[in-house]
Scaffold this active site. Structure first.
Site, PDB file in Angstrom:
ATOM      1  N   GLU A  57      -7.330  -1.516  -3.007  1.00  0.00           N
ATOM      2  CA  GLU A  57      -7.282  -2.984  -3.112  1.00  0.00           C
ATOM      3  C   GLU A  57      -8.159  -3.622  -2.039  1.00  0.00           C
ATOM      4  O   GLU A  57      -8.727  -4.697  -2.244  1.00  0.00           O
ATOM      5  CB  GLU A  57      -5.821  -3.459  -3.023  1.00  0.00           C
ATOM      6  CG  GLU A  57      -5.074  -3.154  -4.320  1.00  0.00           C
ATOM      7  CD  GLU A  57      -3.580  -2.945  -4.167  1.00  0.00           C
ATOM      8  OE1 GLU A  57      -3.012  -3.263  -3.116  1.00  0.00           O
ATOM      9  OE2 GLU A  57      -2.974  -2.437  -5.140  1.00  0.00           O
ATOM     10  N   LYS A 111       2.768  -3.670   0.279  1.00  0.00           N
ATOM     11  CA  LYS A 111       1.666  -4.589  -0.070  1.00  0.00           C
ATOM     12  C   LYS A 111       1.997  -6.014   0.381  1.00  0.00           C
ATOM     13  O   LYS A 111       2.637  -6.200   1.409  1.00  0.00           O
ATOM     14  CB  LYS A 111       1.358  -4.498  -1.574  1.00  0.00           C
ATOM     15  CG  LYS A 111       1.045  -3.056  -1.993  1.00  0.00           C
ATOM     16  CD  LYS A 111       0.426  -2.931  -3.360  1.00  0.00           C
ATOM     17  CE  LYS A 111       0.165  -1.461  -3.663  1.00  0.00           C
ATOM     18  NZ  LYS A 111      -0.482  -1.258  -4.960  1.00  0.00           N
ATOM     19  N   GLY A 113      -0.201   0.174 -10.081  1.00  0.00           N
ATOM     20  CA  GLY A 113       0.432  -1.034 -10.587  1.00  0.00           C
ATOM     21  C   GLY A 113       0.324  -1.204 -12.090  1.00  0.00           C
ATOM     22  O   GLY A 113       0.590  -2.280 -12.622  1.00  0.00           O
ATOM     23  N   GLU A 158      -5.272   8.048  -4.845  1.00  0.00           N
ATOM     24  CA  GLU A 158      -4.692   6.992  -5.675  1.00  0.00           C
ATOM     25  C   GLU A 158      -5.706   6.546  -6.724  1.00  0.00           C
ATOM     26  O   GLU A 158      -6.564   5.698  -6.449  1.00  0.00           O
ATOM     27  CB  GLU A 158      -4.330   5.778  -4.805  1.00  0.00           C
ATOM     28  CG  GLU A 158      -3.284   6.053  -3.760  1.00  0.00           C
ATOM     29  CD  GLU A 158      -2.571   4.772  -3.344  1.00  0.00           C
ATOM     30  OE1 GLU A 158      -1.359   4.707  -3.542  1.00  0.00           O
ATOM     31  OE2 GLU A 158      -3.222   3.838  -2.862  1.00  0.00           O
ATOM     32  N   HIS A 197      -7.436   1.508   1.436  1.00  0.00           N
ATOM     33  CA  HIS A 197      -6.739   1.322   0.157  1.00  0.00           C
ATOM     34  C   HIS A 197      -7.696   0.690  -0.846  1.00  0.00           C
ATOM     35  O   HIS A 197      -8.508  -0.171  -0.492  1.00  0.00           O
ATOM     36  CB  HIS A 197      -5.495   0.446   0.346  1.00  0.00           C
ATOM     37  CG  HIS A 197      -4.592   0.469  -0.846  1.00  0.00           C
ATOM     38  ND1 HIS A 197      -4.874  -0.237  -1.995  1.00  0.00           N
ATOM     39  CD2 HIS A 197      -3.447   1.150  -1.091  1.00  0.00           C
ATOM     40  CE1 HIS A 197      -3.927   0.008  -2.889  1.00  0.00           C
ATOM     41  NE2 HIS A 197      -3.049   0.835  -2.367  1.00  0.00           N
ATOM     42  N   ASN A 200       4.379   1.595   0.329  1.00  0.00           N
ATOM     43  CA  ASN A 200       3.435   0.521   0.645  1.00  0.00           C
ATOM     44  C   ASN A 200       3.955  -0.773   0.026  1.00  0.00           C
ATOM     45  O   ASN A 200       3.912  -0.945  -1.187  1.00  0.00           O
ATOM     46  CB  ASN A 200       2.052   0.899   0.068  1.00  0.00           C
ATOM     47  CG  ASN A 200       1.028  -0.213   0.252  1.00  0.00           C
ATOM     48  OD1 ASN A 200       1.285  -1.215   0.922  1.00  0.00           O
ATOM     49  ND2 ASN A 200      -0.143  -0.027  -0.337  1.00  0.00           N
ATOM     50  N   SER A 241       1.697   4.260  -9.518  1.00  0.00           N
ATOM     51  CA  SER A 241       2.853   4.133 -10.415  1.00  0.00           C
ATOM     52  C   SER A 241       3.852   5.276 -10.277  1.00  0.00           C
ATOM     53  O   SER A 241       4.460   5.680 -11.272  1.00  0.00           O
ATOM     54  CB  SER A 241       2.393   3.994 -11.874  1.00  0.00           C
ATOM     55  OG  SER A 241       1.639   2.811 -12.037  1.00  0.00           O
TER      56      SER A 241
END
Ligand code: 13P
Length: 251
Positions: free
Chosen positions: A97, A11, A173, A167, A95, A9, A212
């Site tokens: 985010e 992003k 991250g 996730e 996702h 991904n 990560s």
């Protein structure tokens, strides 16, 4: 046997120049035949990546889609049929985010998941708890509810042509990876929840871990019984690192 999938991904990263470089580096890599590999560039770069990786082993997906398959008056969105037309085969749905920063609801996630399948895209349904939720002992409830929203609305059969990605938000991250045991526990719970509705769908369902993932941690994670590959953020922007993660999925 579930075929492992490693998905990168990208992003909101990349320029035409850096994407061209990454494409070139990906073209040099040899991926294990038994591993399915996909990358998810930003929408602006989908056409470039599809063209650059043409006829190669790497599939291309989108990071988001509209809640409908048909084109229409929906400024700024991309219909799932348009993503198919552009050469996408998969799309990320839900996702964290998007759920947490952009306020995407379960309702929107359900509609996007359905729109993906109407157009023939494979949705990669992302699930995960925040650090606060984990510390409160609510991980399995949170993830279970996110999954149940889709199963209740669209039926368990909808997961036969989908992928799930676990996730944990606190691992995204942050350099903080879930331990293989922590991840396995949630993956097993996801599969058990699906199995309650349909054992066959559950045993064929690929559940990816994301958060990560690095070459150094990939093999141990992918060695767990219910972890069928990874959804890789930062490390997927580095072709060597991404290649190593893909090889780890093949072992
Ligand atoms: P990182 O690998 O950068 O933690 O990102 C994970 C992720 O969100 C992939 O979708």
């Amino acid at each position: 046997m579930r075929r492992p999938l490693v998905a990168g991904n990208w992003k909101m990263h990349g320029t035409r120049a850096s994407v061209a470089e990454l494409i070139e580096e990906l073209r040099q890599l040899e991926f294990p035949a038994e591993v399915e590999v996909a990358v998810f560039p930003g929408s602006l770069h989908i056409a470039q990546v599809v063209a650059g990786l043409a006829a190669g082993a790497v599939k291309v997906g989108a990071q988001n889609c509209a809640v409908q398959a048909e084109q229409g008056a929906l400024t700024g969105e991309l219909a799932t049929s348009q993503l198919v037309d552009a050469g996408c085969e998969l799309v990320l749905v839900g996702h964290s985010e998007r759920r947490l920063i952009l306020g995407e609801s379960d309702e929107a996630v359900i509609r996007k998941f359905a729109a993906a399948q109407v157009a023939g895209l494979v949705p990669v349904l992302c699930l995960g708890e925040t650090r606060e939720q984990r510390e409160a002992g609510a991980t399995l409830d949170v993830v279970g509810a996110q999954l149940a929203a889709v199963i209740d609305a669209l039926g368990v059969e909808s997961l036969a042509k989908a992928v799930v990605a676990y996730e944990p938000v606190w691992a995204i991250g942050t350099g903080l990876t879930a331990t293989p045991e922590q991840a396995q526990q949630v993956h097993a719970a996801i599969r058990a929840q699906v199995a309650q509705a349909d054992a066959e769908v559950a045993s064929g369902l690929r559940i990816l871990y994301g958060g990560s993932v690095k070459a150094a941690s990939a093999a141990e994670l992918f060695g767990m019984q219910d972890i069928d590959g990874g959804l890789v953020g930062g490390a997927s922007l580095n072709a060597d690192e991404f290649g190593a993660i893909c090889r780890a999925a093949g072992n």
